[in-house]
Write a protein that holds these residues in place. Structure first.
Motif, PDB file in Angstrom:
ATOM      1  N   SER A 116      -0.636   2.675 -11.059  1.00 40.12           N
ATOM      2  CA  SER A 116      -1.862   3.438 -11.289  1.00 40.12           C
ATOM      3  C   SER A 116      -2.703   3.417 -10.013  1.00 40.12           C
ATOM      4  O   SER A 116      -2.452   2.608  -9.110  1.00 40.12           O
ATOM      5  N   GLY A 117      -3.701   4.281  -9.977  1.00 46.02           N
ATOM      6  CA  GLY A 117      -4.635   4.273  -8.855  1.00 46.02           C
ATOM      7  C   GLY A 117      -5.440   2.985  -8.832  1.00 46.02           C
ATOM      8  O   GLY A 117      -5.765   2.448  -7.761  1.00 46.02           O
ATOM      9  N   GLN A 118      -5.755   2.467 -10.015  1.00 44.85           N
ATOM     10  CA  GLN A 118      -6.485   1.196 -10.099  1.00 44.85           C
ATOM     11  C   GLN A 118      -5.697   0.088  -9.409  1.00 44.85           C
ATOM     12  O   GLN A 118      -6.244  -0.702  -8.639  1.00 44.85           O
TER      13      GLN A 118
ATOM     14  N   TYR B  95     -15.373   6.093  -7.479  1.00 48.53           N
ATOM     15  CA  TYR B  95     -14.895   6.238  -8.859  1.00 48.53           C
ATOM     16  C   TYR B  95     -15.389   5.055  -9.723  1.00 48.53           C
ATOM     17  O   TYR B  95     -15.395   3.912  -9.260  1.00 48.53           O
TER      18      TYR B  95
ATOM     19  N   GLU C  90     -14.461   6.518  -0.490  1.00 49.27           N
ATOM     20  CA  GLU C  90     -13.617   7.633  -0.943  1.00 49.27           C
ATOM     21  C   GLU C  90     -13.929   8.866  -0.097  1.00 49.27           C
ATOM     22  O   GLU C  90     -15.104   9.199   0.082  1.00 49.27           O
TER      23      GLU C  90
ATOM     24  N   ASN D  57     -15.270  10.623  -6.503  1.00 49.35           N
ATOM     25  CA  ASN D  57     -15.118  11.080  -7.878  1.00 49.35           C
ATOM     26  C   ASN D  57     -16.097  10.316  -8.742  1.00 49.35           C
ATOM     27  O   ASN D  57     -15.979   9.100  -8.822  1.00 49.35           O
TER      28      ASN D  57
ATOM     29  N   ASP E  55      -9.894   5.807  -0.098  1.00 50.42           N
ATOM     30  CA  ASP E  55      -9.249   6.415  -1.258  1.00 50.42           C
ATOM     31  C   ASP E  55      -9.316   7.928  -1.046  1.00 50.42           C
ATOM     32  O   ASP E  55     -10.390   8.523  -1.060  1.00 50.42           O
TER      33      ASP E  55
ATOM     34  N   SER F 215      -4.926   7.703  -6.269  1.00 48.89           N
ATOM     35  CA  SER F 215      -4.530   7.800  -7.654  1.00 48.89           C
ATOM     36  C   SER F 215      -3.650   9.037  -7.677  1.00 48.89           C
ATOM     37  O   SER F 215      -4.146  10.168  -7.622  1.00 48.89           O
TER      38      SER F 215
ATOM     39  N   THR G 179      -2.128  10.078 -10.048  1.00 50.32           N
ATOM     40  CA  THR G 179      -2.362  10.681 -11.357  1.00 50.32           C
ATOM     41  C   THR G 179      -3.036  12.050 -11.228  1.00 50.32           C
ATOM     42  O   THR G 179      -2.900  12.889 -12.107  1.00 50.32           O
ATOM     43  N   LYS G 180      -3.772  12.222 -10.157  1.00 48.65           N
ATOM     44  CA  LYS G 180      -4.593  13.432  -9.997  1.00 48.65           C
ATOM     45  C   LYS G 180      -3.781  14.556  -9.350  1.00 48.65           C
ATOM     46  O   LYS G 180      -2.714  14.848  -9.817  1.00 48.65           O
TER      47      LYS G 180
END
Ligand SMILES: *Cc1c(COP(=O)(O)O)cnc(C)c1O
Length: 428
Positions: free
Chosen positions: A83-85, A109, A153, A157, A182, A204, A206-207
């Motif tokens: 994950s990004g986390q 984020y 970042e 976000n 990030d 991340s 995921t995006k």
């Protein structure tokens, strides 16, 4: 691959099949790998040879995709995380331990803010948050003897502030620590932080990289430039012997190009185990193959919707670095000449209540805890992703309670604007 343009790298970097091998990245859905002798396997365990033995540490599918992301960012090495986390935690924890300190932009984020301000604090790692608009003197003042990393970042976000990467890198380097950026929102198609001085880039995936809401994931890329050995007293984890691998010194054995990612893999991944499934890495790679085609469309839709909202009488304000009225417009022109992303945030004159009516009446834009997807979606951070923050922290993080974040997909902008216009009309 080095001399190709970004789109060619999106399609072909990372995996080059040999004669008769599969054209598409093979999914090596295997937890383990077979060896003829235990001596051969032992060499892998001792980091004497490189190869695969257990997927928690390394897997060929994951490595092909990580190599593509390294090529896209212009880094020397990369790894995938689940994950990004995990990517941001690993990137920081690889060089920070109990008693250390981080300087981070406050405009990040919500999950990362929480990770640094709450969870890592419990591990004894302290943080000083700085405004993304701080000047050099203010940034310098945030540093301490025990500071080990600076973090921000590229486009935050959901606040959509733009980081002055060159300034942050200069300050970080003046204090002998790396800058970690990030780069989730612009993706390497629109900005490559390493070219502006960043040392480590996280994502991340995921995006936009996945882009289709299919698989949660993250990535860490090392520029391969930070000279750990020159500041060995600050980074004992990289510059002193690791007993769990017969006393190897990462910065010595793997050099500037390989030390960070190797240590992160063989220590943190070994012990914390946040690997993506090879299947998820395969899906991520499908997304990466069209990243350079999708990003311009996200930018086009983001710009069109931001301009439409800005001209609308029911809208109090719009944050989008692509707007001439944005405080970050000049910075965006410098760091994001092709545009930033498809995410726009705005506040309605009617506050929280109007936001709720607006979101309920969108037909194409779905209410989701997600962003940067092929399909348009929207969110009120104060009641979802950022709900653990107080009103004061919300303002500090750049996400006041009435803020709506809308992530424009790759649909046709005429339809998106008509949908948004209709939802605005439904507000009393
Ligand atoms: C979503 C996001 C994260 C967290 O990533 P996950 O994949 O959800 O764990 C970190 N940073 C940014 C900028 C994000 O948008």
């Amino acid at each position: 691959m080095k001399n190709y343009h970004i789109g060619t790298k999106c399609v072909q970097a990372g995996y080059t099949p040999k004669n008769g091998e599969p054209r598409q990245v093979p999914i090596i859905q295997s937890t383990t790998f077979k060896y003829d002798t235990s001596e051969e396997m032992g060499k892998l365990f001792d980091l004497e040879a490189s190869g695969y033995f257990y997927t928690r540490l390394q897997n060929p599918t994951n490595d092909y995709v990580a190599a593509k992301i390294a090529a896209l960012e212009g880094g020397s090495a990369a790894m995938l995380t689940s994950s990004g986390q995990a990517a941001n935690f690993f990137a920081l924890f690889n060089i920070c331990e109990c008693g250390d300190h981080i300087v981070a932009s406050s405009s990040i984020y919500g999950g990362t803010y929480n990770l640094i301000a709450v969870t890592m604090k419990k591990m004894g790692i302290d943080v000083t948050f700085v405004s993304p608009d701080a000047d050099e003197a203010e940034l310098n003042a945030a540093f301490q003897e025990n500071t080990k990393a600076m973090f921000g970042e590229t486009i935050a976000n959901p606040a959509l502030t733009v980081l002055d990467i060159e300034l942050f890198a200069r300050v970080a380097h003046a204090h002998n620590v790396p800058l970690i950026v990030d780069n989730t929102f612009p993706t390497p198609v629109n900005c490559r932080p390493i070219e502006w001085g960043a040392d480590i880039v996280t994502h991340s995936t995921t995006k936009y990289m996945d882009g289709h809401g299919a698989a949660v994931g993250g990535a860490i890329v090392d520029a391969g430039r930070f000279d750990w050995m020159a500041h060995a007293d600050k980074f004992p984890g990289l510059c002193t012997p690791d007993d769990s691998y017969h006393g190897i010194i990462y910065a010595e054995k793997f050099g500037k190009e390989g030390a960070f990612i190797t240590k992160c893999t063989v220590q943190l991944m070994r012990d914390l185990g946040s690997i993506p499934s090879p299947n998820s890495a395969f899906l991520l790679n499908l997304g990466l193959e069209s990243l350079h085609v999708r990003m311009p469309k996200h930018v086009e839709n983001g710009q069109a919707v931001a301009e439409f909202l800005e001209a609308h009488p029911k809208v109090a304000y719009v944050n989008y670095p692509g707007l001439a009225s944005s405080k970050y417009h000049e910075r965006a022109k410098k760091y994001l000449p092709k545009g930033g992303c498809g995410v726009v945030s705005f506040g309605l004159k009617g506050g929280r209540e109007a936001a709720s009516t607006f979101m309920k009446n969108l037909k194409l834009g779905a209410i989701e805890t997600h962003v940067a997807d092929a399909r348009t979606c929207c969110l009120n951070p104060a009641t979802s992703t950022h709900r653990q923050l107080t009103d004061e922290q919300l303002i500090e993080a750049g996400v006041p309670a009435e803020l709506i974040r809308i992530s424009l997909g790759i649909e046709d902008k005429e339809d998106l604007i008509a949908d948004i216009a209709n939802a605005l009309d439904s507000i009393e």
